[in-house]
Design a protein around this motif. Structure first.
Motif, PDB file in Angstrom:
ATOM      1  N   THR A  31      28.340  52.532  32.234  1.00  0.00           N
ATOM      2  CA  THR A  31      27.775  51.181  32.236  1.00  0.00           C
ATOM      3  C   THR A  31      28.854  50.119  32.391  1.00  0.00           C
ATOM      4  O   THR A  31      28.635  48.955  32.071  1.00  0.00           O
ATOM      5  CB  THR A  31      26.975  50.907  30.951  1.00  0.00           C
ATOM      6  N   TYR A  32      30.000  50.549  32.870  1.00  0.00           N
ATOM      7  CA  TYR A  32      31.130  49.641  33.014  1.00  0.00           C
ATOM      8  C   TYR A  32      31.550  49.509  34.471  1.00  0.00           C
ATOM      9  O   TYR A  32      31.247  50.352  35.315  1.00  0.00           O
ATOM     10  CB  TYR A  32      32.313  50.133  32.178  1.00  0.00           C
ATOM     11  N   CYS A  33      32.239  48.438  34.745  1.00  0.00           N
ATOM     12  CA  CYS A  33      32.944  48.251  35.998  1.00  0.00           C
ATOM     13  C   CYS A  33      34.403  48.608  35.735  1.00  0.00           C
ATOM     14  O   CYS A  33      35.011  48.084  34.789  1.00  0.00           O
ATOM     15  CB  CYS A  33      32.823  46.808  36.473  1.00  0.00           C
ATOM     16  N   MET A  34      34.925  49.504  36.545  1.00  0.00           N
ATOM     17  CA  MET A  34      36.314  49.944  36.395  1.00  0.00           C
ATOM     18  C   MET A  34      37.145  49.381  37.538  1.00  0.00           C
ATOM     19  O   MET A  34      36.652  49.212  38.657  1.00  0.00           O
ATOM     20  CB  MET A  34      36.385  51.476  36.427  1.00  0.00           C
ATOM     21  N   ALA A  35      38.396  49.119  37.268  1.00  0.00           N
ATOM     22  CA  ALA A  35      39.239  48.532  38.303  1.00  0.00           C
ATOM     23  C   ALA A  35      40.682  48.973  38.148  1.00  0.00           C
ATOM     24  O   ALA A  35      41.104  49.401  37.073  1.00  0.00           O
ATOM     25  CB  ALA A  35      39.157  47.013  38.253  1.00  0.00           C
ATOM     26  N   TRP A  36      41.397  48.851  39.245  1.00  0.00           N
ATOM     27  CA  TRP A  36      42.841  49.067  39.250  1.00  0.00           C
ATOM     28  C   TRP A  36      43.511  47.748  39.610  1.00  0.00           C
ATOM     29  O   TRP A  36      43.106  47.064  40.562  1.00  0.00           O
ATOM     30  CB  TRP A  36      43.240  50.127  40.263  1.00  0.00           C
ATOM     31  N   PHE A  37      44.539  47.427  38.853  1.00  0.00           N
ATOM     32  CA  PHE A  37      45.372  46.258  39.110  1.00  0.00           C
ATOM     33  C   PHE A  37      46.811  46.739  39.247  1.00  0.00           C
ATOM     34  O   PHE A  37      47.142  47.852  38.838  1.00  0.00           O
ATOM     35  CB  PHE A  37      45.270  45.251  37.955  1.00  0.00           C
ATOM     36  N   ARG A  38      47.646  45.905  39.816  1.00  0.00           N
ATOM     37  CA  ARG A  38      49.064  46.244  39.893  1.00  0.00           C
ATOM     38  C   ARG A  38      49.898  44.983  39.688  1.00  0.00           C
ATOM     39  O   ARG A  38      49.449  43.873  39.959  1.00  0.00           O
ATOM     40  CB  ARG A  38      49.406  46.899  41.230  1.00  0.00           C
ATOM     41  N   GLN A  39      51.099  45.218  39.198  1.00  0.00           N
ATOM     42  CA  GLN A  39      52.011  44.107  38.967  1.00  0.00           C
ATOM     43  C   GLN A  39      53.428  44.538  39.289  1.00  0.00           C
ATOM     44  O   GLN A  39      53.936  45.494  38.690  1.00  0.00           O
ATOM     45  CB  GLN A  39      51.923  43.609  37.530  1.00  0.00           C
ATOM     46  N   ALA A  40      54.022  43.852  40.239  1.00  0.00           N
ATOM     47  CA  ALA A  40      55.414  44.084  40.597  1.00  0.00           C
ATOM     48  C   ALA A  40      56.290  43.103  39.820  1.00  0.00           C
ATOM     49  O   ALA A  40      55.826  42.037  39.411  1.00  0.00           O
ATOM     50  CB  ALA A  40      55.605  43.900  42.096  1.00  0.00           C
ATOM     51  N   ARG A  99      35.440  46.619  32.215  1.00  0.00           N
ATOM     52  CA  ARG A  99      34.647  45.525  31.658  1.00  0.00           C
ATOM     53  C   ARG A  99      33.186  45.939  31.728  1.00  0.00           C
ATOM     54  O   ARG A  99      32.806  46.726  32.608  1.00  0.00           O
ATOM     55  CB  ARG A  99      34.872  44.234  32.437  1.00  0.00           C
ATOM     56  N   PRO A 100      32.352  45.416  30.864  1.00  0.00           N
ATOM     57  CA  PRO A 100      30.925  45.734  30.936  1.00  0.00           C
ATOM     58  C   PRO A 100      30.365  45.340  32.299  1.00  0.00           C
ATOM     59  O   PRO A 100      30.781  44.348  32.895  1.00  0.00           O
ATOM     60  CB  PRO A 100      30.314  44.894  29.814  1.00  0.00           C
ATOM     61  N   GLU A 101      29.422  46.111  32.785  1.00  0.00           N
ATOM     62  CA  GLU A 101      28.864  45.913  34.119  1.00  0.00           C
ATOM     63  C   GLU A 101      28.346  44.499  34.323  1.00  0.00           C
ATOM     64  O   GLU A 101      28.438  43.949  35.419  1.00  0.00           O
ATOM     65  CB  GLU A 101      27.742  46.925  34.329  1.00  0.00           C
ATOM     66  N   GLY A 102      27.792  43.890  33.315  1.00  0.00           N
ATOM     67  CA  GLY A 102      27.204  42.560  33.450  1.00  0.00           C
ATOM     68  C   GLY A 102      28.162  41.415  33.215  1.00  0.00           C
ATOM     69  O   GLY A 102      27.747  40.251  33.213  1.00  0.00           O
ATOM     70  N   ALA A 103      29.427  41.707  33.045  1.00  0.00           N
ATOM     71  CA  ALA A 103      30.398  40.644  32.772  1.00  0.00           C
ATOM     72  C   ALA A 103      30.503  39.691  33.951  1.00  0.00           C
ATOM     73  O   ALA A 103      30.362  40.079  35.113  1.00  0.00           O
ATOM     74  CB  ALA A 103      31.764  41.258  32.457  1.00  0.00           C
ATOM     75  N   MET A 104      30.779  38.440  33.624  1.00  0.00           N
ATOM     76  CA  MET A 104      30.906  37.415  34.661  1.00  0.00           C
ATOM     77  C   MET A 104      32.296  37.455  35.264  1.00  0.00           C
ATOM     78  O   MET A 104      33.238  37.957  34.666  1.00  0.00           O
ATOM     79  CB  MET A 104      30.640  36.033  34.047  1.00  0.00           C
ATOM     80  N   GLY A 105      32.432  36.869  36.441  1.00  0.00           N
ATOM     81  CA  GLY A 105      33.735  36.770  37.072  1.00  0.00           C
ATOM     82  C   GLY A 105      33.897  37.750  38.211  1.00  0.00           C
ATOM     83  O   GLY A 105      33.260  38.807  38.244  1.00  0.00           O
ATOM     84  N   TRP A 106      34.776  37.399  39.125  1.00  0.00           N
ATOM     85  CA  TRP A 106      35.049  38.252  40.285  1.00  0.00           C
ATOM     86  C   TRP A 106      35.613  39.596  39.821  1.00  0.00           C
ATOM     87  O   TRP A 106      36.429  39.654  38.910  1.00  0.00           O
ATOM     88  CB  TRP A 106      36.022  37.531  41.214  1.00  0.00           C
ATOM     89  N   LEU A 108      37.784  41.512  40.908  1.00  0.00           N
ATOM     90  CA  LEU A 108      39.231  41.742  41.018  1.00  0.00           C
ATOM     91  C   LEU A 108      40.035  40.640  40.301  1.00  0.00           C
ATOM     92  O   LEU A 108      41.226  40.471  40.552  1.00  0.00           O
ATOM     93  CB  LEU A 108      39.651  41.826  42.485  1.00  0.00           C
ATOM     94  N   ASP A 109      39.342  39.933  39.397  1.00  0.00           N
ATOM     95  CA  ASP A 109      40.018  38.931  38.574  1.00  0.00           C
ATOM     96  C   ASP A 109      40.384  39.561  37.243  1.00  0.00           C
ATOM     97  O   ASP A 109      39.494  39.936  36.472  1.00  0.00           O
ATOM     98  CB  ASP A 109      39.092  37.738  38.359  1.00  0.00           C
ATOM     99  N   SER A 110      41.649  39.659  36.962  1.00  0.00           N
ATOM    100  CA  SER A 110      42.099  40.350  35.747  1.00  0.00           C
ATOM    101  C   SER A 110      41.578  39.676  34.481  1.00  0.00           C
ATOM    102  O   SER A 110      41.403  40.345  33.457  1.00  0.00           O
ATOM    103  CB  SER A 110      43.624  40.416  35.705  1.00  0.00           C
ATOM    104  N   LEU A 111      41.308  38.387  34.555  1.00  0.00           N
ATOM    105  CA  LEU A 111      40.862  37.668  33.358  1.00  0.00           C
ATOM    106  C   LEU A 111      39.478  38.119  32.906  1.00  0.00           C
ATOM    107  O   LEU A 111      39.094  37.885  31.757  1.00  0.00           O
ATOM    108  CB  LEU A 111      40.860  36.161  33.617  1.00  0.00           C
ATOM    109  N   SER A 112      38.722  38.759  33.783  1.00  0.00           N
ATOM    110  CA  SER A 112      37.373  39.171  33.421  1.00  0.00           C
ATOM    111  C   SER A 112      37.325  40.562  32.794  1.00  0.00           C
ATOM    112  O   SER A 112      36.251  41.046  32.450  1.00  0.00           O
ATOM    113  CB  SER A 112      36.460  39.122  34.650  1.00  0.00           C
ATOM    114  N   TYR A 113      38.472  41.200  32.611  1.00  0.00           N
ATOM    115  CA  TYR A 113      38.537  42.554  32.047  1.00  0.00           C
ATOM    116  C   TYR A 113      39.072  42.504  30.619  1.00  0.00           C
ATOM    117  O   TYR A 113      40.029  41.789  30.332  1.00  0.00           O
ATOM    118  CB  TYR A 113      39.403  43.462  32.919  1.00  0.00           C
ATOM    119  N   ASN A 114      38.422  43.278  29.755  1.00  0.00           N
ATOM    120  CA  ASN A 114      38.794  43.238  28.346  1.00  0.00           C
ATOM    121  C   ASN A 114      39.367  44.549  27.814  1.00  0.00           C
ATOM    122  O   ASN A 114      39.764  44.621  26.654  1.00  0.00           O
ATOM    123  CB  ASN A 114      37.584  42.834  27.484  1.00  0.00           C
ATOM    124  N   ILE A 115      39.404  45.581  28.644  1.00  0.00           N
ATOM    125  CA  ILE A 115      39.988  46.857  28.225  1.00  0.00           C
ATOM    126  C   ILE A 115      41.055  47.222  29.251  1.00  0.00           C
ATOM    127  O   ILE A 115      40.783  47.220  30.453  1.00  0.00           O
ATOM    128  CB  ILE A 115      38.923  47.968  28.149  1.00  0.00           C
TER     129      ILE A 115
END
Length: 126
Positions: A31-40, A99-106, A108-115
């Motif tokens: 029930t979550y949206c999963m994502a990959w981010f990267r930081q150089a 982040r939960p599937e229903g969370a607001m925000g784009w 690929l916006d890191s600010l919308s992820y809480n885990i």
């Protein structure tokens, strides 16, 4: 407790491939949206790819479209990032996020992820 654990990073030459894995626990993965981010070093964290685990809908950053593929295995609470045709500019620490599937925000916006996971390093040499 809630946790994401990444693995699969390493060092490869330009043109090579790597597959990252991220195992989630402590939450209802499907029930979550999963994502990959990267930081150089010296750069902002960048969204790479995301996927809604309930339906498989994926989004990609323009910089990785056609080279990276995100996928999930809900039975294993795992999301993958297959990275092909790697280039030196792909060098970064890669983070898994949820982040939960229903969370607001784009997606690929890191600010919308809480885990967040602890990250895994990917280094691509020319």
């Amino acid at each position: 407790h809630v946790q994401l654990v990444e693995s699969g990073g390493g060092s490869v030459q330009a043109g090579g491939s790597l597959t990252l894995s991220c195992v989630g626990s402590g939450f209802t993965f499907s029930t979550y949206c999963m994502a990959w981010f990267r930081q150089a070093p010296g750069k902002e964290r960048e969204g790479v790819a995301s996927i809604y685990t309930s339906g498989g809908v994926a989004h990609y950053a323009d910089s990785v479209k056609g080279r990276f593929t995100i996928s999930q295995d809900n039975a294993k609470n795992t999301v993958y990032l297959q990275m092909n045709s790697l280039q030196p500019e792909d060098t970064a620490k890669y983070y898994c996020a949820a982040r939960p599937e229903g969370a607001m925000g784009w997606v690929l916006d890191s600010l919308s992820y809480n885990i967040w996971g602890q990250g895994t390093q990917v280094t691509v040499s020319s």
